[in-house]
Design a protein around this motif. Sequence first.
Motif, PDB file in Angstrom:
ATOM      1  N   ASN B 161      35.187  38.859  37.279  1.00 34.43           N
ATOM      2  CA  ASN B 161      36.524  39.312  37.085  1.00 34.43           C
ATOM      3  C   ASN B 161      36.671  39.131  35.542  1.00 34.43           C
ATOM      4  O   ASN B 161      36.537  38.254  34.924  1.00 34.43           O
ATOM      5  CB  ASN B 161      37.516  38.114  37.761  1.00 34.43           C
ATOM      6  CG  ASN B 161      38.835  38.380  37.483  1.00 34.43           C
ATOM      7  OD1 ASN B 161      39.423  39.129  36.609  1.00 34.43           O
ATOM      8  ND2 ASN B 161      39.491  37.729  38.553  1.00 34.43           N
ATOM      9  N   PRO B 162      37.077  40.319  34.924  1.00 29.66           N
ATOM     10  CA  PRO B 162      37.324  40.366  33.531  1.00 29.66           C
ATOM     11  C   PRO B 162      38.302  39.085  33.019  1.00 29.66           C
ATOM     12  O   PRO B 162      37.748  38.789  31.888  1.00 29.66           O
ATOM     13  CB  PRO B 162      38.165  41.599  33.173  1.00 29.66           C
ATOM     14  CG  PRO B 162      37.904  42.372  34.292  1.00 29.66           C
ATOM     15  CD  PRO B 162      37.717  41.761  35.562  1.00 29.66           C
ATOM     16  N   GLU B 163      39.234  38.580  33.686  1.00 31.22           N
ATOM     17  CA  GLU B 163      39.860  37.660  33.397  1.00 31.22           C
ATOM     18  C   GLU B 163      39.336  36.273  33.226  1.00 31.22           C
ATOM     19  O   GLU B 163      39.705  35.139  32.537  1.00 31.22           O
ATOM     20  CB  GLU B 163      41.253  37.531  34.322  1.00 31.22           C
ATOM     21  CG  GLU B 163      42.265  38.397  33.870  1.00 31.22           C
ATOM     22  CD  GLU B 163      43.087  38.871  35.202  1.00 31.22           C
ATOM     23  OE1 GLU B 163      42.845  38.135  36.191  1.00 31.22           O
ATOM     24  OE2 GLU B 163      43.860  39.795  35.007  1.00 31.22           O
ATOM     25  N   GLU B 165      36.258  36.166  31.946  1.00 30.74           N
ATOM     26  CA  GLU B 165      35.232  36.060  31.027  1.00 30.74           C
ATOM     27  C   GLU B 165      35.352  35.220  29.857  1.00 30.74           C
ATOM     28  O   GLU B 165      36.488  35.012  29.442  1.00 30.74           O
ATOM     29  CB  GLU B 165      34.979  37.510  30.524  1.00 30.74           C
ATOM     30  CG  GLU B 165      34.435  38.595  31.248  1.00 30.74           C
ATOM     31  CD  GLU B 165      34.570  39.994  30.552  1.00 30.74           C
ATOM     32  OE1 GLU B 165      34.777  40.083  29.656  1.00 30.74           O
ATOM     33  OE2 GLU B 165      34.637  40.775  31.584  1.00 30.74           O
TER      34      GLU B 165
END
Lengths: 581, 282, 227
Positions: B161-163, B165
């Motif tokens: 999930n990019p959030e 990172e």
Amino acid sequence: MATHEFAAQESHAHGAPQGFIRKWVFSLDHKVIGLQYYFLALAAVFVGMFLSLLMRIHLIWPTLPLPILGDIKPETYLTLVTMHGTIMVFFVLTTAPQGGFGNYFLPIQIGAPDMAFPVLNMLSFWTTFLGFIVMIAAFFVAGGAPLHGWTGYAPLSALQSSGPGEGLGADLWIISIAIFCIGALMGALNFITTTLDMRAKGMTMMRMPLTVWAWFVTAILGLLAFGVLLSAGILLLMDRNLGTSFFVPLVTINGQLTGHKGGSPLLWQHLFWFFGHPEVYIAILPAMGMASQLLSVFSRKPIFGYKAMVYAILGIGFLGFMVWGHHMFMSGMSPYTAFAFSIMTMGIGVPSAIKTFNWLGTLMRGRIRFTSPMLFAIGFVSLFVTGGISGPFLAQPVLDIQLHDTYFVPAHFHLIMGVASIFGIFAATYYWFPKMFGRMMSESLARWHFWFSFIGTYAIFMPMHYLGMAGMPRRYSQMTEVAYLHDLIPLQKFITYAAFITIAGQLIFLVNLFWSMFKGKKASDNPWEATTLEWITATPPPHDNFGGHTPVVHNGPYEYNVPGAPRDYVMQTDPEIEPAH
Amino acid sequence: MGKAENPTRGARCMGLVLLVIIWLITFVSTYFFIAKTWWLPVGASAAAAGIDHHFTTTFILMGIVFVAAQVSLGGLVWIYRDRGSSSSKVNYSHGNTKLEVVWTVLTTVLFVGLNLASSSIWASERFRAAEADAVRVEVTGMQFAWYFRYPGPDGKFGATNPELEDASAGGEAALGLDTKDPASKDDVVTGTMVVPVNREIEVILRAHDVIHSFFIPTMRFKQDAVPGLAIHMHFTAIQTGEYEILCAELCGLGHYKMHGMLKVVSQEEFDKWLAAREAEKQ
Amino acid sequence: MLDDDGVLPPVRGGGGDDGSGPGLPDYAARLRRARLGLLVALTPVIMLFVSFSSAYVVRQGLPTLDPRTNALVRDWIPVTLPKLLLINTGVLILSSVFMELARRQIRSKATSDPGVFAGDQMRVSWLSMTLVLGLVFLFGQWTAWRQLAANGFYVATTPSSSFVYLLTGTHAVHLMGGVLALFVAGIASLLRRSVATRSIVVDVTAWYWHFMAGLWIYILCLLEFAS
């Protein structure tokens, strides 16, 4: 002395302008505009060379602080790379051969008094000049000039936060290129309309000098390609500033989401290279035309295979629009598409090879005069061959796996596009200087310049092939981090020293150029004993080129050593010679 | 009218000097190619032999063309220099259509033939998907590091999930691994790529921010890692050892130092290594 | 056109600003050259919109990788175009009709014998009406944009909305160029350009205007039907 037949008509005459501003600043005269373009390119090439010198210094001495500029940080190096490429491709290679010499000599070589739309011509120069100012301005704004390379791949170029210089500097870079597109399109409009509509009586398409064919096809390429570049630039500006997502998928920079999603980085590459590949032919075709011209004049022999040369120029132009994917073999594009592009790319090598054979055929059984323009024409052929030979390596995807984005690529394009085109510009300068300024350039200084340049550029760019095969990637600001690159530093050092010497040699040209303008030996109207129409005019040509008359053409442009003729050249306006075969 | 006078000595010498310099440049540069003074690194993948063989074929053919063209150029400018009145008569000719056809056909055959000869290698490298039993490694590029993720015994890559990172924390956090996903439990994330020898490796290429390119010179492997895409490639290492991985697409100021290491080890060592990494996660 | 000696007959004067007579070879040659110039100039405009169109088609069909699920999803949401755009289309088509009338009127004036003038009033009015309708169209486009925004579709809202603004905006910019040309043609009589010159300017502008109308119809169809 042969008399030149003129039509019994008054040509379209607009009176010569008065006053400094109308004569030299906002001139409508294609000859003045040509000189303006030329000197703009001259300024740009010295800027571009200076940037490359800084790059070469940093590569082998990464920690050396420079006077005034101080430390060159990795991002600064990439800025140098970006601006060197951009300035050289646009403001030198697309400006001098076409805007400079094309503007000056295309109307004269077809027997016209000026370009079709003189006001538009003047505007095209000042637009290009404005583009240059905006490009240079990018260096001086907060964050500096962009670091994303002349190719500007998204998302690196599409996100303000992706690196230093990617803020306002990148916006100015795009705007400058967009302005350049407009200027180039205006120029292309003039070139095409003039060539189609303003040829003198008897100047059929198949009697036009190959320089004119080259400028004409180059203009068509520009007409079709620059609109696409402009479109890409608009989309990129929107992504950067309006939050659209044409090119940017969902990405994070340093772990921060950017708000974009769904865009395609490959779309940028397709649009850019659809322009970018024709652009390299725009850069080289005028030089090819020049080489054909000079090899014929100074071998005192017709160009070998005029028709084939015309078809080759047309073939290169046409195929040039079908090969852009060869810049994208490793991009994530479909491998089937890659294969199709590679076949087309091998195909485009064929007309270039035909031209090379014909140049050699022109030399064979000629009587070669080693004037300074001829030296650069011969040098052009050698450099074009060398640069061309590396093409088939890159054109095969299987080999491109290893060579893509290594130094093999700049070896290829510097030789075949950069240096070869520059040699075309030098050759044209030495050749046409007498007609433009009424004086000869110094032949001995020219020879020094030639040898510095010829040997020097080989010394710079031939080793880059070896570097590329050994695995040296492009756009690395230093070679300190990867173990096997240390072994390649001595070769890089050699290249840097060669660059110093070669660039120093260009000062010889500068001195020769400016000194000769004032102190060179006075030139006759036709010092080279050439046959094309610019050599029947006065030196320098009057405002309307032919002194109130329009020439009438009876011969092709390469009638040298015609059997039975009184001397070894027959002007295009001389009485018609007997058909050869 | 026209100059019938003899050209100067300097002008006559120029032809010879041009020949010498052009030939010298040609032979010196060809020497370094033949001597392989700076050359491709040793190939250590299954594809390398075929690719290198095609390199050699291309070299030889293009080398012949290179030398022939430059030697001709130098020769012609010397032989046909203007010798004044002792020059032979200029051949007034506008060309030779038959010759044009001949060399057009020959060039086309050479160029297109070369390309077609390499097409089978391209097909096997790129048209064919990885084998079902290939070792899968997800390779993610980000400014300015490579991360490698192994799916673990469950054979599935967990969700990212990019959030989530956090590049500064390295490893799983850099990838934004969603630890709540059960499939993530056995994912192993490393900064070094370890693979077993003589097994096909399936590489799934990702990028977080800008385009990077995954380049392993010794494996004759290169592929751009494009954000928004997951690109599947494969290669087979046939020689154990340690090999450099470089980034081959301009990605920002750290492009020059975005490199990694590929370690090719025996199957047993690979299994041991992976098991040890799994154990660390408990 | 050649006389018996194989040379062209003398050309009267330089043409252009000196009020030289129209209808002679010079006028026809100038008109041909101007039209050729326009044809050449329209090529990059076409390329610009071809480029945008291909980006549009590509983007529509492009699945994007959802990084959370590692699955490919299609995220194209078509935009409902304001009905106003149809009215604007009608306005533009009508303006094209007026433009053509203006073009024919000044052409007949330019190629007829000097001294026989149709009323100046009529010529100016077709041209001015085209100009007015052009401005109405542009105002209509601006209003349509405001309607889109009111419905929540801004430039960056979705890829589809980006393209709507992009295509209509770029067309509008080009049309503004045409409006400017009309204005120049309109005041050309005040600047005392010859009727031949004015006829050429109006002719070229007219063809440009028709092209812009055709281009608009293409854009509308692309946005409406290629979804």
